[in-house]
Design a protein around this motif. Structure first.
Motif, PDB file in Angstrom:
ATOM      1  N   ASN A 156      33.547 -26.912  22.188  1.00 34.24           N
ATOM      2  CA  ASN A 156      32.878 -28.222  22.369  1.00 34.24           C
ATOM      3  C   ASN A 156      31.472 -28.275  21.757  1.00 34.24           C
ATOM      4  OD1 ASN A 156      35.171 -28.907  24.001  1.00 34.24           O
ATOM      5  ND2 ASN A 156      34.189 -27.844  25.696  1.00 34.24           N
ATOM      6  N   GLU A 158      31.074 -24.799  12.421  1.00 30.12           N
ATOM      7  CA  GLU A 158      31.842 -25.634  13.345  1.00 30.12           C
ATOM      8  C   GLU A 158      33.125 -26.017  12.618  1.00 30.12           C
ATOM      9  OE1 GLU A 158      31.394 -30.106  15.202  1.00 30.12           O
ATOM     10  OE2 GLU A 158      29.566 -28.920  14.902  1.00 30.12           O
ATOM     11  N   HIS A 161      41.238 -23.105  27.020  1.00 36.90           N
ATOM     12  CA  HIS A 161      40.831 -23.049  25.610  1.00 36.90           C
ATOM     13  C   HIS A 161      41.878 -22.295  24.792  1.00 36.90           C
ATOM     14  CE1 HIS A 161      36.830 -23.369  27.720  1.00 36.90           C
ATOM     15  NE2 HIS A 161      36.800 -24.415  26.915  1.00 36.90           N
ATOM     16  N   GLU A 185      31.160 -13.782  24.773  1.00 37.47           N
ATOM     17  CA  GLU A 185      29.823 -14.346  24.659  1.00 37.47           C
ATOM     18  C   GLU A 185      29.649 -14.949  23.269  1.00 37.47           C
ATOM     19  OE1 GLU A 185      27.062 -10.995  25.192  1.00 37.47           O
ATOM     20  OE2 GLU A 185      26.959 -10.900  23.022  1.00 37.47           O
ATOM     21  N   PRO A 186      28.844 -15.977  23.112  1.00 31.37           N
ATOM     22  CA  PRO A 186      27.967 -16.591  24.113  1.00 31.37           C
ATOM     23  C   PRO A 186      28.642 -17.657  24.983  1.00 31.37           C
ATOM     24  CG  PRO A 186      27.587 -17.595  21.981  1.00 31.37           C
ATOM     25  CD  PRO A 186      28.602 -16.507  21.758  1.00 31.37           C
ATOM     26  N   PHE A 187      29.934 -17.974  24.722  1.00 32.63           N
ATOM     27  CA  PHE A 187      30.611 -19.024  25.485  1.00 32.63           C
ATOM     28  C   PHE A 187      31.686 -18.403  26.392  1.00 32.63           C
ATOM     29  CE2 PHE A 187      33.833 -22.247  26.246  1.00 32.63           C
ATOM     30  CZ  PHE A 187      33.066 -23.371  26.543  1.00 32.63           C
ATOM     31  N   TYR A 214      34.022 -26.538  18.654  1.00 32.09           N
ATOM     32  CA  TYR A 214      34.540 -25.203  18.360  1.00 32.09           C
ATOM     33  C   TYR A 214      33.801 -24.604  17.164  1.00 32.09           C
ATOM     34  CZ  TYR A 214      38.346 -25.267  21.717  1.00 32.09           C
ATOM     35  OH  TYR A 214      39.065 -25.270  22.886  1.00 32.09           O
ATOM     36  N   ILE A 223      33.470 -18.279  18.843  1.00 34.25           N
ATOM     37  CA  ILE A 223      32.277 -17.951  19.623  1.00 34.25           C
ATOM     38  C   ILE A 223      31.825 -19.117  20.510  1.00 34.25           C
ATOM     39  CG2 ILE A 223      31.442 -16.298  17.905  1.00 34.25           C
ATOM     40  CD1 ILE A 223      29.354 -18.536  17.130  1.00 34.25           C
ATOM     41  N   TRP A 224      32.397 -20.328  20.282  1.00 36.08           N
ATOM     42  CA  TRP A 224      31.913 -21.503  21.041  1.00 36.08           C
ATOM     43  C   TRP A 224      33.001 -22.564  21.119  1.00 36.08           C
ATOM     44  CZ3 TRP A 224      27.512 -21.112  23.660  1.00 36.08           C
ATOM     45  CH2 TRP A 224      26.990 -22.243  24.289  1.00 36.08           C
ATOM     46  N   TYR A 241      28.212 -19.201  11.067  1.00 36.11           N
ATOM     47  CA  TYR A 241      28.956 -19.595  12.271  1.00 36.11           C
ATOM     48  C   TYR A 241      29.321 -21.081  12.192  1.00 36.11           C
ATOM     49  CZ  TYR A 241      27.007 -15.170  13.719  1.00 36.11           C
ATOM     50  OH  TYR A 241      26.655 -13.848  13.755  1.00 36.11           O
TER      51      TYR A 241
END
Length: 274
Positions: free
Chosen positions: A162, A198, A226, A218-220, A164, A159-160, A196
């Motif tokens: 930097n 890291e 990547h 989303e959200p990234f 991760y 989901i993200w 969620y």
């Protein structure tokens, strides 16, 4: 006087049906619209993008994590609709000074159906709510038939970047991964606590080695670089860009998600073959 209980067990009593609604969650705004409550919605967040025209017809009251209290107060709402995961306890408690705050808590499909039923009772839209419950149950049964003979695949759902971050356990995304026979390598992973977490991508291979890497829209905004970077840290994972709304939005969106999931499995099959 009617009394209702929200999904956190909070009791709410209303003399009349609430008619002025502020919604703090995009997927719940979409559900309210689909229940025929467009005229009752007076405030939404800047992330409430479906249906699109609400952005120009309703008052924006900030984001999901940071709301503009005075703008909400001036809208004179009868009820504010929030969610345990999307909105902080601090925000909810501040908003309770304005009017009742109804908090949903959606982890399972059953929770989702309960929310639709609750909104039907709360806003006197029982018939409309039952239609969406029936559509959801029909779509679910149809999809379960579609998926029943497919093999389980190990996945990591990002989901993200930097740093991760991935979907762990105890959230709606993980429930929909299970529905799709995607075994989330970060569900109940003792190395990574929380909904969620890291993660350290260099350890992905030894901590589960997924067959599929799913990059949410989303959200990234994930890009090809990547996908390439993540792929390097697995044995032979296939990287797939997926529609984050279909995996994370609850409410009426789930009805559309079932068809999306069917197409996704066909796309994944094509990618693996080629």
């Amino acid at each position: 006087m009617k009394t209702y209980i929200d999904q956190l067990g909070n009791q709410h009593t209303f003399e009349t049906t609430p008619t002025r609604i502020v919604s703090l969650v995009p997927s719940q705004t979409e559900l309210l619209f689909d229940l025929g409550l467009e005229d009752n919605i007076v405030g939404i967040t800047k992330f409430c993008v479906h249906p699109y025209h609400l952005k120009s017809t309703k008052k924006s009251i900030g984001g999901t994590k940071k709301v503009h209290l005075e703008k909400i107060r001036l809208l004179n709402p009868d009820i504010i609709i929030a969610n345990k995961e999307e909105n902080t306890l601090e925000i909810v408690e501040e908003l309770r000074q304005i009017c009742p705050v109804w908090v949903t808590n959606i982890i399972t499909i059953e929770d989702n159906l309960q929310m639709i039923s609750d909104f039907g009772q709360l806003f006197n839209k029982r018939t409309e709510a039952q239609k969406w419950i029936d559509k959801t149950n029909f779509g679910l049964a149809d999809f379960q038939q579609f998926i029943k003979d497919k093999d389980v695949k190990k996945v990591a759902y990002f989901i993200w970047a930097n740093p991760y971050m991935v979907a762990g356990g105890d959230n709606f995304i993980n429930e929909l991964l299970k529905l799709n026979k995607f075994q989330n390598i970060y569900d109940n992973n003792p190395k990574y606590e929380g909904r969620y977490p890291e993660i350290i991508i260099q350890k992905m291979q030894i901590q589960g080695d997924p067959e599929l890497i799913l990059l949410s829209s989303e959200p990234f905004p994930f890009k090809d670089e990547h996908a390439f970077e993540l792929g390097r840290h697995t044995h032979h994972a296939t990287t797939v860009f997926v529609d984050g709304e279909m995996f994370s939005w609850y409410g009426s969106r789930l009805v559309k998600a079932f068809d999306y999931f069917k197409k996704l499995h066909l796309r994944i099959g094509d990618q693996i073959l080629h």
